[in-house]
Scaffold this motif. Structure first.
Motif, PDB file in Angstrom:
ATOM      1  N   ALA A  34      -5.426   4.786   0.047  1.00  0.00           N
ATOM      2  CA  ALA A  34      -4.846   5.754   0.999  1.00  0.00           C
ATOM      3  C   ALA A  34      -6.259   6.748   1.369  1.00  0.00           C
ATOM      4  CB  ALA A  34      -3.701   6.563   0.432  1.00  0.00           C
TER       5      ALA A  34
ATOM      6  N   ARG B 277       0.687  -1.123   0.200  1.00  0.00           N
ATOM      7  CA  ARG B 277      -0.023  -0.003   0.040  1.00  0.00           C
ATOM      8  C   ARG B 277       0.708   1.302  -0.075  1.00  0.00           C
ATOM      9  NH1 ARG B 277      -3.505  -2.266   4.589  1.00  0.00           N
ATOM     10  NH2 ARG B 277      -1.318  -2.727   5.376  1.00  0.00           N
ATOM     11  N   LYS B 278       0.346   2.448  -0.061  1.00  0.00           N
ATOM     12  CA  LYS B 278       0.956   3.503  -0.368  1.00  0.00           C
ATOM     13  C   LYS B 278       1.879   3.832   0.647  1.00  0.00           C
ATOM     14  CE  LYS B 278       0.320   8.441  -1.773  1.00  0.00           C
ATOM     15  NZ  LYS B 278      -0.710   9.119  -2.388  1.00  0.00           N
ATOM     16  N   ASP B 279       3.293   4.116   0.576  1.00  0.00           N
ATOM     17  CA  ASP B 279       4.167   4.631   1.698  1.00  0.00           C
ATOM     18  C   ASP B 279       4.562   3.423   2.542  1.00  0.00           C
ATOM     19  OD1 ASP B 279       3.964   7.029   0.433  1.00  0.00           O
ATOM     20  OD2 ASP B 279       2.505   7.758   1.998  1.00  0.00           O
TER      21      ASP B 279
ATOM     22  N   ARG C 129      -3.429   2.613  -4.992  1.00  0.00           N
ATOM     23  CA  ARG C 129      -2.550   2.861  -3.875  1.00  0.00           C
ATOM     24  C   ARG C 129      -3.188   4.426  -3.616  1.00  0.00           C
ATOM     25  NH1 ARG C 129       2.443   1.669  -6.137  1.00  0.00           N
ATOM     26  NH2 ARG C 129       2.844  -0.315  -5.286  1.00  0.00           N
ATOM     27  N   ASP C 130      -3.672   5.327  -4.433  1.00  0.00           N
ATOM     28  CA  ASP C 130      -4.249   6.602  -4.178  1.00  0.00           C
ATOM     29  C   ASP C 130      -5.440   6.419  -3.400  1.00  0.00           C
ATOM     30  OD1 ASP C 130      -1.968   7.807  -4.845  1.00  0.00           O
ATOM     31  OD2 ASP C 130      -2.499   8.361  -6.797  1.00  0.00           O
TER      32      ASP C 130
ATOM     33  N   ARG D 230      -8.442   4.921   3.832  1.00  0.00           N
ATOM     34  CA  ARG D 230      -7.690   4.857   5.220  1.00  0.00           C
ATOM     35  C   ARG D 230      -7.903   5.996   5.966  1.00  0.00           C
ATOM     36  NH1 ARG D 230      -2.209   2.349   5.082  1.00  0.00           N
ATOM     37  NH2 ARG D 230      -2.024   2.476   2.828  1.00  0.00           N
ATOM     38  N   GLU D 231      -7.443   6.953   5.217  1.00  0.00           N
ATOM     39  CA  GLU D 231      -7.583   8.366   5.756  1.00  0.00           C
ATOM     40  C   GLU D 231      -8.930   8.827   6.328  1.00  0.00           C
ATOM     41  OE1 GLU D 231      -4.499  10.459   2.710  1.00  0.00           O
ATOM     42  OE2 GLU D 231      -6.141  11.805   3.536  1.00  0.00           O
TER      43      GLU D 231
END
Ligand code: XMP
Length: 511
Positions: free
Chosen positions: A415, A254-256, A411-412, A418-419
């Motif tokens: 994210a 996942r992202k980062d 990914r974007d 999740r945020e």
């Protein structure tokens, strides 16, 4: 270890792991063991108390599991729940019969006697029943302690022998005083001291790991998931640089995530952590592949190949760390169930690493305990409350072929989801939440233009153990924000749908 232990004997009921978790939550260590355990084994285990769980059988059926009567005369306190409650009555000369009607669901429980089990319990309360059989005649020396309208012996016992039966399920949240009764059994009847704490566990584990490993070398595969992160951190605290960790960056995270793993564990904690960059290799291997099982197999195999290459560079080690946790240990004792998906874990690693022994520092812990150990070790909520992520990661959340472009979109999208879940404070309530790129494209209108782009599906479930799951009732306004942000901020996404299927019949992941 130096702590007191309670034995939970498993008669096959559906809530059995839950009973064990509740006991542990009350700071008392316990193990869930098969009901076939012999008297000798029980004595050797040396529990301060025994709990008989519920189970699907009728005690008077021919092949129903029984216990040796001696277990009830060892002087060890016993609490029987549901089937366990009936079993005690039958074993000691009482009788169990088929009730005219099953009792299922919430029932009013009223206390009719005094008992150390009832400290802090109201005279009338709600309990959770699920039974057809019931205890009709009590064994000699036992008395009724609480009843419901249709079940006279909802709780019975003998204070002198310290043996009790409860027909309802104290471990289930709908039993309002269930936790109190369990706690009273542990503390008032068994004399528990509450010596099972994660602080003690961390201290004892580090000391034991240090002693066992000495000055030898250890290797660990870090996946970025909670279990391997906590296992590696425990070992690192014990033996420092003697531990080498390998993180395979397959480009499907996942992202980062890879950056975070390196930042926290290598830069922050100072671990010897090697990152194997294999993103290109994985994308290449997945080119043109659309079948979910084939994707999983390719990723699983390549993961092991990449890890093997890194392990060869390190050379022979003495120990290999595995993030096995208690539910894996309990389940492995049962018969094999059908393979629904070939899960790719680090299970294949022992074949490719030159090592002598396996270290499993989390073998005794439930998932929530692993998280608490993580916190105790100083790991951030971001790591400790990380979502369970399947080994093949985003590759099985992209329906059809995995491409770099779709990975970037997912990914974007993920994210943002999740945020927004974090912003709504729902992180700990929802077991798992993620986005999926479906293999459908639909028409949309963005600005003044017609678009023809991917349909994004959002999946969020509540669950206890991922074996069954329900779709999470996320508030509409949160879903609205997620949808607006995805279609507004992410390239190649023009429609968002929410998955409202439970498991079964669906699985949690889409592939
Ligand atoms: P399913 O999709 O089978 O998933 O309902 C149950 C849980 O397992 C996770 N999962 C995996 N975990 N390797 C893993 O380590 C895998 O290949 C894998 N596939 C699914 C899934 O995310 C869920 O938590």
């Amino acid at each position: 270890m130096q702590h007191q232990k309670v034995l939970v004997l498993d008669f096959g009921g559906q809530y059995n792991q839950l009973i064990a978790r509740r006991v542990r939550d009350m700071n008392v260590y316990c193990d869930l063991k098969p009901c076939e355990m012999t008297v000798g084994e029980i004595k050797k285990y040396d529990p301060i108390g025994i709990i008989f769980t519920g189970g699907p059988n009728s005690v008077y059926e021919k092949n129903a599991p029984h216990i040796d009567k001696t277990v009830l005369s060892l002087g060890i306190p016993v609490l029987g729940i549901c089937y366990g409650c009936q079993l005690i009555a039958q074993t000691l000369g009482g009788s169990v019969g088929h009730a005219a009607a099953s009792e299922y669901g919430k029932k009013e429980l009223f206390l009719v006697g005094d008992s150390p089990l009832f400290e802090g319990v109201e005279k009338r309360s709600v309990c959770w029943m699920s039974h057809t059989d019931r205890v009709e005649a009590l064994p000699e020396g036992f008395s009724t302690l609480a009843s419901t309208e249709t079940c006279e012996n909802a709780v019975y016992g003998n204070a002198e022998k310290k043996i009790y039966g409860v027909q309802f399920h104290p471990e289930v949240v709908h039993s309002v005083y269930g936790n109190t009764i369990l706690r009273n059994f542990l503390y008032n009847v068994c004399g528990a001291k509450g010596d099972w704490t994660m602080k003690n566990f961390v201290g004892e584990s580090i000391a034991r790991l240090r002693e066992r490993i000495g000055d030898r070398k250890v290797l660990c595969a870090m996946s970025g998931g909670v279990d391997s992160a906590v296992a590696a951190t425990l070992v690192y605290k014990a033996v420092g640089k003697q531990l080498t960790c390998v993180f395979v960056d397959h480009g499907l995270h996942r992202k980062d995530e890879p950056e975070e793993v390196m930042r926290v564990f290598r830069d922050g904690l100072g671990m010897n952590l090697i990152k194997a960059d294999a993103g290109e290799l994985f994308l290449e291997a997945l080119r043109g592949v659309t079948d979910p099982e084939q994707k999983r197999k390719i990723i699983g195999k390549l993961f092991i190949d990449v890890f093997e290459k890194e392990a060869k560079k390190i050379g022979a080690v003495d120990f290999l760390v595995q993030g096995t946790i208690y539910p894996d240990v309990i389940e492995s004792g049962k018969g094999k169930s059908a393979v629904i998906k070939s899960h790719h874990n680090v299970g294949g690693l022992p074949d490719v690493v030159d090592f002598k022994e396996i270290v499993e520092p989390l073998r005794d812990l439930f998932k929530d305990e692993v998280r608490r150990v993580g916190t105790e070790l100083g790991l951030s909520d971001g790591i400790v409350w990380r979502q369970p992520c399947p080994g093949p990661a985003l590759a099985i959340r992209i329906m059809g072929e995995v491409t770099a472009e779709k990975l970037a979109t997912l990914r974007d999208t993920d994210a943002i989801f999740r945020e927004e879940i974090a912003r709504a404070g729902l992180e700990k309530e929802i077991w798992q939440y993620f986005a999926v790129i479906t293999d459908s494209k639909t028409v949309g209108v963005q600005g003044d233009f017609r678009t023809y782009e991917n349909v994004i599906a959002l999946r969020a479930v509540t669950s206890v153990d991922a074996m069954t799951a329900d779709w999470a009732r996320i508030p509409y306004d949160v879903l609205e924000r997620v949808s607006n942000r995805i279609t507004g901020e992410v390239k190649h996404a023009n429609r968002v749908v929410y998955d409202i299927t439970s498991k079964p019949p669906a699985t949690i992941e889409w592939e």
